[in-house]
Write an enzyme that holds these catalytic residues in place. Structure first.
Site, PDB file in Angstrom:
ATOM      1  N   SER A 136       8.405  -5.822   9.224  1.00 47.97           N
ATOM      2  CA  SER A 136       7.368  -6.668   8.654  1.00 47.97           C
ATOM      3  C   SER A 136       7.984  -7.488   7.528  1.00 47.97           C
ATOM      4  O   SER A 136       8.603  -6.933   6.615  1.00 47.97           O
ATOM      5  CB  SER A 136       6.219  -5.802   8.121  1.00 47.97           C
ATOM      6  OG  SER A 136       5.239  -6.590   7.497  1.00 47.97           O
ATOM      7  N   LYS A 164       3.840 -12.013   7.600  1.00 45.42           N
ATOM      8  CA  LYS A 164       2.620 -12.083   6.812  1.00 45.42           C
ATOM      9  C   LYS A 164       2.199 -13.551   6.699  1.00 45.42           C
ATOM     10  O   LYS A 164       3.039 -14.434   6.479  1.00 45.42           O
ATOM     11  CB  LYS A 164       2.836 -11.503   5.419  1.00 45.42           C
ATOM     12  CG  LYS A 164       3.138 -10.007   5.411  1.00 45.42           C
ATOM     13  CD  LYS A 164       1.925  -9.178   5.798  1.00 45.42           C
ATOM     14  CE  LYS A 164       2.213  -7.684   5.670  1.00 45.42           C
ATOM     15  NZ  LYS A 164       1.032  -6.862   5.986  1.00 45.42           N
ATOM     16  N   LYS A 265      -2.313   3.323  11.482  1.00 47.63           N
ATOM     17  CA  LYS A 265      -1.613   3.724  10.270  1.00 47.63           C
ATOM     18  C   LYS A 265      -2.075   5.127   9.913  1.00 47.63           C
ATOM     19  O   LYS A 265      -3.260   5.363   9.677  1.00 47.63           O
ATOM     20  CB  LYS A 265      -1.902   2.756   9.121  1.00 47.63           C
ATOM     21  CG  LYS A 265      -1.115   1.458   9.207  1.00 47.63           C
ATOM     22  CD  LYS A 265      -1.378   0.565   8.017  1.00 47.63           C
ATOM     23  CE  LYS A 265      -0.543  -0.714   8.149  1.00 47.63           C
ATOM     24  NZ  LYS A 265      -0.956  -1.736   7.154  1.00 47.63           N
ATOM     25  N   GLY A 293       2.940   0.552   8.997  1.00 46.92           N
ATOM     26  CA  GLY A 293       3.507   1.234   7.848  1.00 46.92           C
ATOM     27  C   GLY A 293       2.951   0.739   6.533  1.00 46.92           C
ATOM     28  O   GLY A 293       2.342  -0.332   6.449  1.00 46.92           O
TER      29      GLY A 293
END
Length: 373
Positions: A136, A164, A265, A293
């Site tokens: 990520s 993101k 998650k 995560g």
């Protein structure tokens, strides 16, 4: 089995690379590590990976500490249980606080599987010897900086890159990455920053042009109807994250067809027991899942690797190597990714030793049930 002692360590570790989402940026992380000791002297470890501030969710490190010490631990200490699946029932009257619960449940699963002499993955029903890892990437200062980060992770062999996104940082960064990496397995994550009005939906529909694996959590957690409307209007799969905190939320997601992919998650859903149940429900409903995560330290990361070995985790999970985030982790050996694959430990419990020296050196505060009346 009976837990006779519990210790908590609030630990701060610096990140190797500053990480920014649509709501906040961070250069260090404070997580709470949980150690359970049973009557035989065996120990098990878990991690409360709640964020420090109330941006991702309403829980924080401070609230998790208070709830764990004042409410959760008193229900667990000296209680008799035969299997970690029974631990959740001990605090059934306590609503919410899923991150705090997840850390305690994780310690119970590690303790039990170590006592049984089996790996955590095996105890959970895992079937894989290795899992595919994705990474990520946060919002960068420039698109060139982002492209450099993507290239670094692709070169390291990771199977998927998540970007993101936020207002003003969505279409153009995605366009640039896709142009540079036309075959990359890529998806985007908004962490609920957008509103579900028609103009925004038309804007997000532009992402259909880039062959994304999914668009993760575009709208606010409780806006299941907005997600359902968007999924009807776009071809790209919507993945829900913050919207699914418990199994009732998952049932609503399925009923409304509010998404086609689920990010499980462990911390968000209250621990390994609920996360495994969510995996089973999603698999029966034909919904692919992956393990997201929270920049876990090695203890939480190892638990994520274990659950990612279950058969329904068909998409790359956020179980990248410890070195992507921390110069030195709190477990030995650290989680290692080789060409985008992480081996699932076969030794008892988490399959890693705990680096108490590193934990002690970075502890901000501690709690020991043996020293409280």
């Amino acid at each position: 089995m009976r837990i006779t002692r519990a210790r908590l360590f609030e630990v701060r570790l610096p990140l190797v690379h500053r990480f920014q989402t649509s709501s906040h940026a961070k250069s260090t992380l404070d997580h709470i590590l949980v150690e359970f000791t049973d009557a035989a002297g065996q120990t098990g470890w878990g991690e409360i990976a709640s964020p420090a501030g109330p941006f991702y969710c309403s829980e924080t490190t401070s609230t998790a500490w208070d709830i764990a010490t004042a409410f959760l631990l008193p229900t667990v200490l000296d209680a008799d249980w035969d299997h970690p699946e029974q631990v959740d029932a001990l605090w059934s009257r306590i609503r919410g606080h899923f991150f705090a619960k997840a850390g305690l449940v994780g310690a119970a699963w590690d303790l039990w599987s170590r006592a049984q002499g089996v790996s955590l993955a095996s105890a959970l029903g895992g079937t894989r010897s290795q899992v595919r890892a994705g990474v990520s990437l946060g919002i960068e200062a420039t698109i060139d900086d982002l492209l450099s980060q993507v290239e670094h992770q692709v070169t390291a062999g990771y199977h998927r890159v998540k970007l993101k996104i936020s207002h003003g940082w969505d279409i153009e960064p995605v366009r640039a990455v896709r142009a540079e990496f036309p075959e990359l397995d890529m998806h985007v994550d908004a962490n609920g920053v957008y509103t579900s009005d028609d103009e925004t939906m038309s804007h997000l529909k532009e992402l259909d042009d880039f062959g994304l694996t999914m668009i993760e959590q575009p709208f606010a957690p409780r806006d299941l109807l907005g997600h359902a409307r968007l999924q009807q209007r776009i071809a790209t799969d919507i993945c829900l994250d913050e919207s699914v905190e418990d199994l009732h939320d998952l049932g609503l997601m399925i009923a409304l067809r509010a998404g086609r992919v689920l990010n499980i998650k462990v911390s968000r859903m209250g621990g390994l027991t609920v996360a495994r149940a969510a995996h089973d429900i999603a698999r029966d409903a034909g919904i692919p899942v992956w393990c997201g995560g929270m920049h876990e330290f090695g203890i939480g990361r190892a638990a994520n690797v274990a659950i990612s070995s279950l058969p329904g985790f068909t998409l790359p999970s956020d179980v990248s190597g410890s070195d992507k985030y921390y110069a030195r982790d709190v477990i030995v050996p650290p989680v290692i990714a080789t060409d985008g694959w992480v081996q699932v430990p076969t030794s008892p419990g988490l399959g890693h030793e705990i680096d108490l020296e590193q934990i002690t050196a970075n502890t901000l505060r501690r709690y020991d049930s043996a020293q409280t009346s």
